[in-house]
Design a protein around this motif. Structure first.
Motif, PDB file in Angstrom:
ATOM      1  N   LEU A 168       0.847  -1.193   0.000  1.00 44.54           N
ATOM      2  CA  LEU A 168       0.000   0.000   0.000  1.00 44.54           C
ATOM      3  C   LEU A 168       0.884   1.245   0.000  1.00 44.54           C
ATOM      4  N   LEU A 169       0.613   2.157  -0.925  1.00 45.56           N
ATOM      5  CA  LEU A 169       1.315   3.442  -0.910  1.00 45.56           C
ATOM      6  C   LEU A 169       0.307   4.557  -0.712  1.00 45.56           C
ATOM      7  N   VAL A 170       0.658   5.498   0.161  1.00 52.72           N
ATOM      8  CA  VAL A 170      -0.111   6.731   0.281  1.00 52.72           C
ATOM      9  C   VAL A 170       0.653   7.802  -0.470  1.00 52.72           C
ATOM     10  N   LEU A 171       0.003   8.384  -1.455  1.00 50.08           N
ATOM     11  CA  LEU A 171       0.619   9.407  -2.298  1.00 50.08           C
ATOM     12  C   LEU A 171      -0.073  10.723  -1.964  1.00 50.08           C
ATOM     13  N   ASP A 172       0.606  11.595  -1.224  1.00 54.16           N
ATOM     14  CA  ASP A 172      -0.026  12.838  -0.780  1.00 54.16           C
ATOM     15  C   ASP A 172       0.410  13.977  -1.705  1.00 54.16           C
ATOM     16  N   GLU A 173      -0.442  14.323  -2.631  1.00 51.42           N
ATOM     17  CA  GLU A 173      -0.159  15.376  -3.631  1.00 51.42           C
ATOM     18  C   GLU A 173       1.196  15.107  -4.311  1.00 51.42           C
ATOM     19  N   PRO A 174       1.376  13.911  -4.896  1.00 52.17           N
ATOM     20  CA  PRO A 174       2.718  13.531  -5.377  1.00 52.17           C
ATOM     21  C   PRO A 174       3.237  14.368  -6.529  1.00 52.17           C
ATOM     22  N   THR A 175       2.345  15.048  -7.250  1.00 48.23           N
ATOM     23  CA  THR A 175       2.821  15.818  -8.407  1.00 48.23           C
ATOM     24  C   THR A 175       2.490  17.306  -8.294  1.00 48.23           C
ATOM     25  N   SER A 176       1.934  17.722  -7.158  1.00 50.29           N
ATOM     26  CA  SER A 176       1.472  19.114  -7.046  1.00 50.29           C
ATOM     27  C   SER A 176       2.606  20.123  -7.131  1.00 50.29           C
ATOM     28  N   ALA A 177       3.820  19.718  -6.704  1.00 52.11           N
ATOM     29  CA  ALA A 177       4.939  20.669  -6.704  1.00 52.11           C
ATOM     30  C   ALA A 177       5.743  20.590  -8.003  1.00 52.11           C
ATOM     31  N   LEU A 178       5.315  19.746  -8.930  1.00 56.22           N
ATOM     32  CA  LEU A 178       6.115  19.532 -10.147  1.00 56.22           C
ATOM     33  C   LEU A 178       5.601  20.367 -11.311  1.00 56.22           C
ATOM     34  N   ASP A 179       6.507  20.661 -12.243  1.00 59.04           N
ATOM     35  CA  ASP A 179       6.106  21.332 -13.472  1.00 59.04           C
ATOM     36  C   ASP A 179       5.062  20.479 -14.185  1.00 59.04           C
ATOM     37  N   VAL A 180       4.132  21.163 -14.819  1.00 62.08           N
ATOM     38  CA  VAL A 180       3.047  20.466 -15.520  1.00 62.08           C
ATOM     39  C   VAL A 180       3.583  19.431 -16.500  1.00 62.08           C
ATOM     40  N   VAL A 186       5.474  11.362 -14.069  1.00 63.99           N
ATOM     41  CA  VAL A 186       5.499  10.759 -12.733  1.00 63.99           C
ATOM     42  C   VAL A 186       4.218   9.955 -12.491  1.00 63.99           C
ATOM     43  N   LEU A 187       3.084  10.478 -12.946  1.00 66.02           N
ATOM     44  CA  LEU A 187       1.821   9.738 -12.788  1.00 66.02           C
ATOM     45  C   LEU A 187       1.861   8.433 -13.571  1.00 66.02           C
ATOM     46  N   ASN A 188       2.428   8.477 -14.777  1.00 60.83           N
ATOM     47  CA  ASN A 188       2.519   7.255 -15.580  1.00 60.83           C
ATOM     48  C   ASN A 188       3.449   6.234 -14.930  1.00 60.83           C
ATOM     49  N   LEU A 189       4.547   6.720 -14.349  1.00 60.11           N
ATOM     50  CA  LEU A 189       5.447   5.819 -13.612  1.00 60.11           C
ATOM     51  C   LEU A 189       4.681   5.139 -12.472  1.00 60.11           C
ATOM     52  N   LEU A 190       3.906   5.936 -11.729  1.00 61.45           N
ATOM     53  CA  LEU A 190       3.137   5.377 -10.609  1.00 61.45           C
ATOM     54  C   LEU A 190       2.139   4.327 -11.100  1.00 61.45           C
ATOM     55  N   GLN A 191       1.506   4.586 -12.244  1.00 57.67           N
ATOM     56  CA  GLN A 191       0.566   3.611 -12.813  1.00 57.67           C
ATOM     57  C   GLN A 191       1.272   2.312 -13.167  1.00 57.67           C
ATOM     58  N   LEU A 208      -8.498  17.598  -9.580  1.00 60.31           N
ATOM     59  CA  LEU A 208      -9.475  16.587  -9.985  1.00 60.31           C
ATOM     60  C   LEU A 208      -9.032  15.825 -11.226  1.00 60.31           C
ATOM     61  N   ASP A 209      -8.281  16.483 -12.114  1.00 60.95           N
ATOM     62  CA  ASP A 209      -7.755  15.791 -13.308  1.00 60.95           C
ATOM     63  C   ASP A 209      -6.859  14.637 -12.907  1.00 60.95           C
ATOM     64  N   VAL A 210      -5.985  14.900 -11.928  1.00 63.66           N
ATOM     65  CA  VAL A 210      -5.040  13.875 -11.476  1.00 63.66           C
ATOM     66  C   VAL A 210      -5.804  12.683 -10.903  1.00 63.66           C
ATOM     67  N   VAL A 211      -6.795  12.965 -10.075  1.00 63.70           N
ATOM     68  CA  VAL A 211      -7.556  11.885  -9.446  1.00 63.70           C
ATOM     69  C   VAL A 211      -8.349  11.102 -10.484  1.00 63.70           C
ATOM     70  N   ARG A 212      -8.936  11.816 -11.445  1.00 57.41           N
ATOM     71  CA  ARG A 212      -9.720  11.132 -12.475  1.00 57.41           C
ATOM     72  C   ARG A 212      -8.821  10.236 -13.325  1.00 57.41           C
ATOM     73  N   TYR A 213      -7.623  10.726 -13.610  1.00 58.27           N
ATOM     74  CA  TYR A 213      -6.682   9.989 -14.454  1.00 58.27           C
ATOM     75  C   TYR A 213      -6.203   8.702 -13.781  1.00 58.27           C
ATOM     76  N   MET A 214      -6.072   8.766 -12.448  1.00 51.74           N
ATOM     77  CA  MET A 214      -5.391   7.695 -11.719  1.00 51.74           C
ATOM     78  C   MET A 214      -6.329   6.706 -11.015  1.00 51.74           C
ATOM     79  N   SER A 215      -7.540   7.139 -10.679  1.00 48.46           N
ATOM     80  CA  SER A 215      -8.283   6.415  -9.640  1.00 48.46           C
ATOM     81  C   SER A 215      -9.378   5.504 -10.162  1.00 48.46           C
ATOM     82  N   ASP A 216      -9.599   4.418  -9.457  1.00 47.21           N
ATOM     83  CA  ASP A 216     -10.758   3.562  -9.679  1.00 47.21           C
ATOM     84  C   ASP A 216     -11.955   4.122  -8.912  1.00 47.21           C
ATOM     85  N   THR A 217     -11.676   4.513  -7.673  1.00 45.94           N
ATOM     86  CA  THR A 217     -12.713   5.016  -6.784  1.00 45.94           C
ATOM     87  C   THR A 217     -12.294   6.405  -6.320  1.00 45.94           C
ATOM     88  N   ALA A 218     -13.256   7.280  -6.137  1.00 46.95           N
ATOM     89  CA  ALA A 218     -12.925   8.613  -5.647  1.00 46.95           C
ATOM     90  C   ALA A 218     -13.792   8.955  -4.449  1.00 46.95           C
TER      91      ALA A 218
END
Ligand SMILES: Nc1ncnc2c1ncn2[C@@H]1O[C@H](COP(=O)(O)OP(=O)(O)O)[C@@H](O)[C@H]1O
Ligand SMILES: [Mg+2]
Length: 277
Positions: A168-180, A186-191, A208-218
């Motif tokens: 189990l990994l908790v990812l707390d805003e893992p890309t919020s500080a990164l350049d667009v 990074v999201l693709n690596l995590l996937q 919300l874009d990040v969550v929609r892109y990554m998540s099964d459940t929100a």
């Protein structure tokens, strides 16, 4: 199917400056094994607090969690450390999360030294294997954090989180500080890592874009409560709760940030979103 993380009625009251902040006010949800649960909500809604309580990095005021079926609240000492080693956490500010005096290889070796019996040559090899896994070149091994980009630092953070082979990994805003431009990489690596290692993610983001892109459940948090939970494609496309509708409407346009035309997560079978409050 058993849940990898079961969060049960967590309440967290912070006491500061003589006052009280009810940061989390009775939140329950489950992260099914092998899936991503995305937690969204405005800044200050209690997302980080509920995640920290769930891993017991801080003590909840009441309620608790089970990780892979094990209640974490009753554990002490070594048993708690062992259960924690089966989880990992990736933080928002990747540069600040690293020790500025440790090289990339030393940084990745640190959790291996703490949580495994690997030493010497075997330890170095394992650290290098993790470096490969997160897409960093061997040439990066001897560099210090300030010699890396934000995206590279976050890759080191991910390697550290993976070092103990958690489920189990908790990812707390893992890309919020990164350049667009780096966010999607990074999201693709995590996937990829999630698929490869059958990981479960609790992903926290105000985007919300990040969550929609990554998540099964929100799940949608507002002022310490979970107000809506359901399949991500429904909650974040056709929200039932008016607060989620307002969040969606208020979302700034970030053209090209993430290509949403090809969602990597297949939409789950449609069922009713549950409006919780
Ligand atoms: N250590 C702390 N002491 C006192 N209040 C805190 C502390 N951490 C967070 N808070 C407060 O708790 C609320 C929820 O914060 P947080 O969990 O960080 O929200 P989010 O991650 O959704 O932005 C906020 O009002 C925040 O100011
Ligand atoms: Mg937060």
């Amino acid at each position: 199917m058993t849940a990898m993380l079961h969060v049960d009625e967590i309440v967290k009251v912070y006491r500061a400056h003589g006052g009280e902040v009810r940061a989390v006010d009775g939140v329950s949800f489950e992260v099914e094994a092998g899936t991503t649960f995305g937690l969204v909500g405005e800044s200050g809604s209690g997302k980080s607090t509920v995640a920290r309580c769930a891993l017991r990095l801080i003590e909840p005021s009441s309620g608790g969690s089970r990780i892979d079926g094990e209640p974490i609240g009753a554990l002490r000492g070594r048993a708690l450390r062992e259960l924690r080693a089966r989880t990992g956490m990736v933080f928002q500010n990747p540069v600040a999360a690293l020790n500025p005096r440790l090289t990339v290889e030393q940084s990745i070796a640190e959790p291996l030294r703490t949580h495994t019996r690997l030493r010497g040559r075997a330890l170095v090899e394992q650290a290098r294997a993790l470096l490969d896994e997160v897409g960093l070149a061997r040439a990066h091994a001897e560099r210090l954090p300030h010699q890396l980009s934000g995206g590279q630092c976050q890759r080191v953070g991910i390697a550290r989180a993976l070092a103990t082979r958690p489920k189990l990994l908790v990812l707390d805003e893992p890309t919020s500080a990164l350049d667009v431009s780096v966010q999607a990489q990074v999201l693709n690596l995590l996937q990829e890592l999630r698929r490869e290692h059958s990981l479960s993610y609790l992903l926290i983001s105000h985007d919300l874009d990040v969550v929609r892109y990554m998540s099964d459940t929100a799940g949608v948090m507002r002022a310490g409560r979970l107000v809506e939970v359901g399949p991500a494609m429904e909650v974040l496309v056709n929200p039932r709760h008016e607060y989620t509708q307002r969040l969606l409407a208020a979302m700034p346009e970030t053209p090209g940030a993430i290509d949403l035309s090809a969602p990597p997560v297949a939409p789950t079978a449609p069922n009713e979103n549950r409006i919780l409050s």
